[in-house]
Design a protein around this motif. Structure first.
Motif, PDB file in Angstrom:
ATOM      1  N   ASN A   1       0.852  -1.198   0.000  1.00 33.55           N
ATOM      2  CA  ASN A   1       0.000   0.000   0.000  1.00 33.55           C
ATOM      3  C   ASN A   1       0.883   1.242   0.000  1.00 33.55           C
ATOM      4  O   ASN A   1       1.126   1.858   1.033  1.00 33.55           O
ATOM      5  N   MET A   2       1.383   1.592  -1.203  1.00 34.58           N
ATOM      6  CA  MET A   2       2.266   2.742  -1.354  1.00 34.58           C
ATOM      7  C   MET A   2       1.675   3.708  -2.375  1.00 34.58           C
ATOM      8  O   MET A   2       0.872   3.319  -3.221  1.00 34.58           O
ATOM      9  N   PRO A   3       2.100   4.983  -2.318  1.00 35.51           N
ATOM     10  CA  PRO A   3       1.613   5.960  -3.295  1.00 35.51           C
ATOM     11  C   PRO A   3       2.317   5.859  -4.643  1.00 35.51           C
ATOM     12  O   PRO A   3       2.029   6.642  -5.556  1.00 35.51           O
ATOM     13  N   TYR A   4       3.242   4.922  -4.775  1.00 36.52           N
ATOM     14  CA  TYR A   4       3.995   4.719  -6.013  1.00 36.52           C
ATOM     15  C   TYR A   4       4.321   3.238  -6.142  1.00 36.52           C
ATOM     16  O   TYR A   4       4.041   2.440  -5.231  1.00 36.52           O
ATOM     17  N   GLU A   5       4.904   2.864  -7.281  1.00 34.09           N
ATOM     18  CA  GLU A   5       5.292   1.473  -7.510  1.00 34.09           C
ATOM     19  C   GLU A   5       6.741   1.254  -7.064  1.00 34.09           C
ATOM     20  O   GLU A   5       7.580   2.139  -7.207  1.00 34.09           O
ATOM     21  N   ALA A   6       7.014   0.070  -6.557  1.00 33.18           N
ATOM     22  CA  ALA A   6       8.376  -0.252  -6.139  1.00 33.18           C
ATOM     23  C   ALA A   6       9.351  -0.185  -7.305  1.00 33.18           C
ATOM     24  O   ALA A   6      10.547   0.078  -7.125  1.00 33.18           O
ATOM     25  N   SER A   7       8.854  -0.396  -8.520  1.00 28.60           N
ATOM     26  CA  SER A   7       9.710  -0.367  -9.713  1.00 28.60           C
ATOM     27  C   SER A   7       9.980   1.050 -10.229  1.00 28.60           C
ATOM     28  O   SER A   7      10.827   1.243 -11.100  1.00 28.60           O
ATOM     29  N   ASP A   8       9.274   2.042  -9.698  1.00 25.40           N
ATOM     30  CA  ASP A   8       9.481   3.428 -10.136  1.00 25.40           C
ATOM     31  C   ASP A   8      10.874   3.911  -9.736  1.00 25.40           C
ATOM     32  O   ASP A   8      11.380   3.560  -8.665  1.00 25.40           O
ATOM     33  N   ASP A   9      11.481   4.734 -10.590  1.00 28.79           N
ATOM     34  CA  ASP A   9      12.736   5.361 -10.185  1.00 28.79           C
ATOM     35  C   ASP A   9      12.449   6.385  -9.093  1.00 28.79           C
ATOM     36  O   ASP A   9      11.302   6.777  -8.871  1.00 28.79           O
ATOM     37  N   ILE A  10      13.484   6.830  -8.407  1.00 25.70           N
ATOM     38  CA  ILE A  10      13.307   7.638  -7.207  1.00 25.70           C
ATOM     39  C   ILE A  10      12.557   8.944  -7.464  1.00 25.70           C
ATOM     40  O   ILE A  10      11.730   9.373  -6.646  1.00 25.70           O
ATOM     41  N   LEU A  11      12.799   9.582  -8.596  1.00 25.81           N
ATOM     42  CA  LEU A  11      12.109  10.847  -8.856  1.00 25.81           C
ATOM     43  C   LEU A  11      10.647  10.632  -9.239  1.00 25.81           C
ATOM     44  O   LEU A  11       9.794  11.478  -8.949  1.00 25.81           O
ATOM     45  N   THR A  12      10.348   9.494  -9.860  1.00 31.58           N
ATOM     46  CA  THR A  12       8.949   9.155 -10.135  1.00 31.58           C
ATOM     47  C   THR A  12       8.224   8.863  -8.818  1.00 31.58           C
ATOM     48  O   THR A  12       7.064   9.247  -8.637  1.00 31.58           O
ATOM     49  N   GLN A  13       8.904   8.202  -7.897  1.00 28.66           N
ATOM     50  CA  GLN A  13       8.327   7.963  -6.572  1.00 28.66           C
ATOM     51  C   GLN A  13       7.969   9.288  -5.901  1.00 28.66           C
ATOM     52  O   GLN A  13       6.873   9.451  -5.351  1.00 28.66           O
ATOM     53  N   LEU A  14       8.904  10.231  -5.948  1.00 27.80           N
ATOM     54  CA  LEU A  14       8.669  11.544  -5.356  1.00 27.80           C
ATOM     55  C   LEU A  14       7.503  12.248  -6.037  1.00 27.80           C
ATOM     56  O   LEU A  14       6.609  12.786  -5.369  1.00 27.80           O
TER      57      LEU A  14
END
Length: 267
Positions: free
Chosen positions: A77-90
């Motif tokens: 349950n995250m606001p992003y995907e674990a596979s996203d790069d760090i800036l996409t996560q942000l």
């Protein structure tokens, strides 16, 4: 910046009603995070919305939230995907926070905790600087950072200097003496969390007990006021309306210098 912030961690399904009540009681600042594991940021937004409907003005409220790296998330349950790069996560986390909180402007945005590699941490901070420059965020900072060298490095390389360091205030880190002094010199606000929970031995001090009796105040009121005298802005996560009202009332009295020093010698 108000002298106390209402903290919304672990409030679960009661988050909206507690945020609304805190604001109606007089809290002027709310702290949350885009971290479903410990925060219902979506319900913080509903609480804000309800408080505004009841006469609270958005411009009077300081809203602070955080980008939480993967290590601090529940991977289911995250606001992003674990596979996203760090800036996409942000980017996804920041957008989700604005959506949850129903705002276009966030007063204060923090990195929830340092993470590796350092290169990625710096990328995130540099992108957060752009949020400030574009007018989407008022100020930025970091939480759970107990390494003064890292904080100093971040400060030195920053184009937009960090304005907040939010840490647990407790004996295990020597009450962040060096970090608090660095923050004071650089104009960085030091916010404390678990201020009461992590310090039962301080709350039992004869000095604090005596001050509570002399001032006809509660022990938490004395301790919160002591923190304010040190330039610390504490988070307050009470679920009691009575305690909300009592704790906010610390602005109505001051401690003498010798009284502050009588407690300060223990930290």
């Amino acid at each position: 910046m108000p002298n106390m912030i209402y903290g919304t961690a672990w409030k679960k399904e009661n988050t909206a009603s507690l945020v609304e009540e805190a604001l109606l009681c007089g809290f002027k600042a709310i702290d949350t995070a885009c971290q479903p594991k410990h925060y219902r940021e979506d319900l913080v937004g509903i609480g804000l919305e309800n408080a505004i409907k009841n006469g609270i003005k958005r411009e009077d409220i300081f809203i602070q939230t955080k980008f939480t790296p993967i290590a601090g998330q529940d991977r289911t349950n995250m606001p992003y995907e674990a596979s996203d790069d760090i800036l996409t996560q942000l980017e996804k986390s920041f957008y989700k926070s604005k959506q949850n909180l129903k705002v276009d402007f966030i007063d204060s945005y923090l990195i929830h905790s340092p993470f590796a590699p350092l290169e990625d941490l710096i990328k995130v901070y540099k992108t957060m600087e752009e949020f400030v420059i574009s007018g989407e965020v008022g100020q930025i900072g970091i939480s759970n950072c107990y390494d003064i060298n890292l904080l100093a490095y971040l400060y030195d390389i920053a184009k937009v200097k960090p304005k907040v360091i939010q840490n647990r205030f407790y004996a295990e880190t020597s009450y962040d003496k060096e970090i608090r002094e660095f923050a004071r010199q650089k104009g960085i606000m030091y916010q404390s969390f678990w201020s009461l929970t992590a310090n039962p031995q301080l709350l039992k001090l004869d000095e604090i007990q005596t001050l509570a009796k002399n001032y006809k105040r509660t022990v938490p009121q004395i301790f919160y006021k002591f923190l304010n005298h040190l330039g610390i802005t504490p988070l307050n996560g009470t679920t009691s309306k009575t305690h909300m009202q009592q704790d906010l009332d610390i602005k109505s009295f001051s401690l003498e210098e010798d009284e502050v020093n009588s407690i300060l010698r223990y930290i």
